[in-house]
Design an enzyme around this catalytic site. Structure first.
Site, mmCIF file in Angstrom:
data_model
loop_
_atom_site.group_PDB
_atom_site.id
_atom_site.type_symbol
_atom_site.label_atom_id
_atom_site.label_comp_id
_atom_site.label_asym_id
_atom_site.label_seq_id
_atom_site.Cartn_x
_atom_site.Cartn_y
_atom_site.Cartn_z
ATOM 1 N N CYS A 100 -1.449 -10.425 -2.552
ATOM 2 C CA CYS A 100 -0.051 -10.018 -2.676
ATOM 3 C C CYS A 100 0.790 -11.258 -2.923
ATOM 4 O O CYS A 100 0.543 -12.303 -2.297
ATOM 5 C CB CYS A 100 0.380 -9.331 -1.384
ATOM 6 S SG CYS A 100 2.091 -8.765 -1.411
ATOM 7 N N HIS A 142 -0.858 0.101 -2.866
ATOM 8 C CA HIS A 142 -0.384 -1.205 -2.388
ATOM 9 C C HIS A 142 1.121 -1.349 -2.621
ATOM 10 O O HIS A 142 1.863 -1.746 -1.706
ATOM 11 C CB HIS A 142 -1.158 -2.327 -3.108
ATOM 12 C CG HIS A 142 -0.693 -3.712 -2.778
ATOM 13 N ND1 HIS A 142 -1.498 -4.625 -2.118
ATOM 14 C CD2 HIS A 142 0.472 -4.357 -3.034
ATOM 15 C CE1 HIS A 142 -0.815 -5.763 -1.969
ATOM 16 N NE2 HIS A 142 0.369 -5.627 -2.528
ATOM 17 N N GLU A 143 1.565 -1.005 -3.835
ATOM 18 C CA GLU A 143 2.988 -1.179 -4.162
ATOM 19 C C GLU A 143 3.868 -0.205 -3.372
ATOM 20 O O GLU A 143 4.944 -0.586 -2.896
ATOM 21 C CB GLU A 143 3.229 -1.026 -5.669
ATOM 22 C CG GLU A 143 2.541 -2.086 -6.534
ATOM 23 C CD GLU A 143 2.796 -3.511 -6.089
ATOM 24 O OE1 GLU A 143 3.880 -3.804 -5.544
ATOM 25 O OE2 GLU A 143 1.901 -4.356 -6.264
ATOM 26 N N HIS A 146 4.735 -1.314 0.072
ATOM 27 C CA HIS A 146 5.861 -2.257 0.193
ATOM 28 C C HIS A 146 7.169 -1.521 0.493
ATOM 29 O O HIS A 146 8.032 -2.033 1.205
ATOM 30 C CB HIS A 146 6.037 -3.053 -1.106
ATOM 31 C CG HIS A 146 5.130 -4.240 -1.228
ATOM 32 N ND1 HIS A 146 5.208 -5.333 -0.398
ATOM 33 C CD2 HIS A 146 4.131 -4.516 -2.104
ATOM 34 C CE1 HIS A 146 4.293 -6.236 -0.754
ATOM 35 N NE2 HIS A 146 3.619 -5.761 -1.789
HETATM 36 NI NI NI Z 1 2.095 -6.864 -2.727
#
Ligand code: NI
Length: 178
Positions: A100, A142-143, A146
């Protein structure tokens, strides 16, 4: 256009849930997407989320890359995904190594759903959805994490599977970083 500094783990904003975008196709939203694009390209990331440049809005971009680092992922089209929702289509999960831009130098093994449907809006406010698997599904999860204030190390089940990329390269099970 502007390359923006990427916030690193430890900054409280990265642990906060982001707000939904209310107005589409505004100069501010176009400008945010352009900054995300410029920053992702500069950092050679697979994706980036608005909170990573200090904007607590539900906007992520990913894909469209052809760097050797992401050779498995050249089939992910460049995508702007706003106010996303994920539907899990199969309980099957796969472990894979993630990195990341907000956790530079570190990689960790994270289990992600292998088969998902994601829905959201583009910058104009058009809704769209895609059914995806594998690396594409991993990048989206993953995004979207966030936007919930979750960074990948918080998903590493066994902290022996979190480390510095340079050191992990010696491990037999260190494959296909993303
Ligand atoms: Ni990331």
């Amino acid at each position: 256009m502007a390359i923006r500094p990427v916030l690193r783990m430890g900054v409280p904003l990265l642990f906060e849930p982001s707000e939904a975008v209310q107005q589409f196709n505004t100069p501010e939203l176009h400008s945010l997407v352009q900054d995300l694009k410029d920053t992702m390209a500069h950092e050679a990331g697979a994706g980036i989320a608005a909170p990573q440049i200090g904007v607590s809005l539900q906007v992520v971009i990913f894909g469209g890359f052809d760097t050797p680092r992401y050779k498995d992922a050249v089939d992910i089209p460049f995508t702007v995904l706003i106010n996303p929702e994920i539907e899990i289509l199969s309980e099957s999960q796969e472990a894979g190594w993630e990195g990341c831009l907000s956790v530079p130098g570190l990689r960790g093994k994270v289990s992600r759903y292998n088969h998902i449907l994601y829905k959201g809006y583009d910058v104009q406010g058009n809704s769209f959805q895609r059914e995806v698997r594998g690396f594409h599904a991993r990048v989206v999860q993953h995004e979207v994490d966030h936007l919930k204030g979750i960074l990948f190390p918080m998903r590493v089940a066994d902290l022996h599977d979190l480390g510095f990329e340079e050191e992990l390269k010696a491990r037999a099970d260190y494959l296909n970083p993303c």
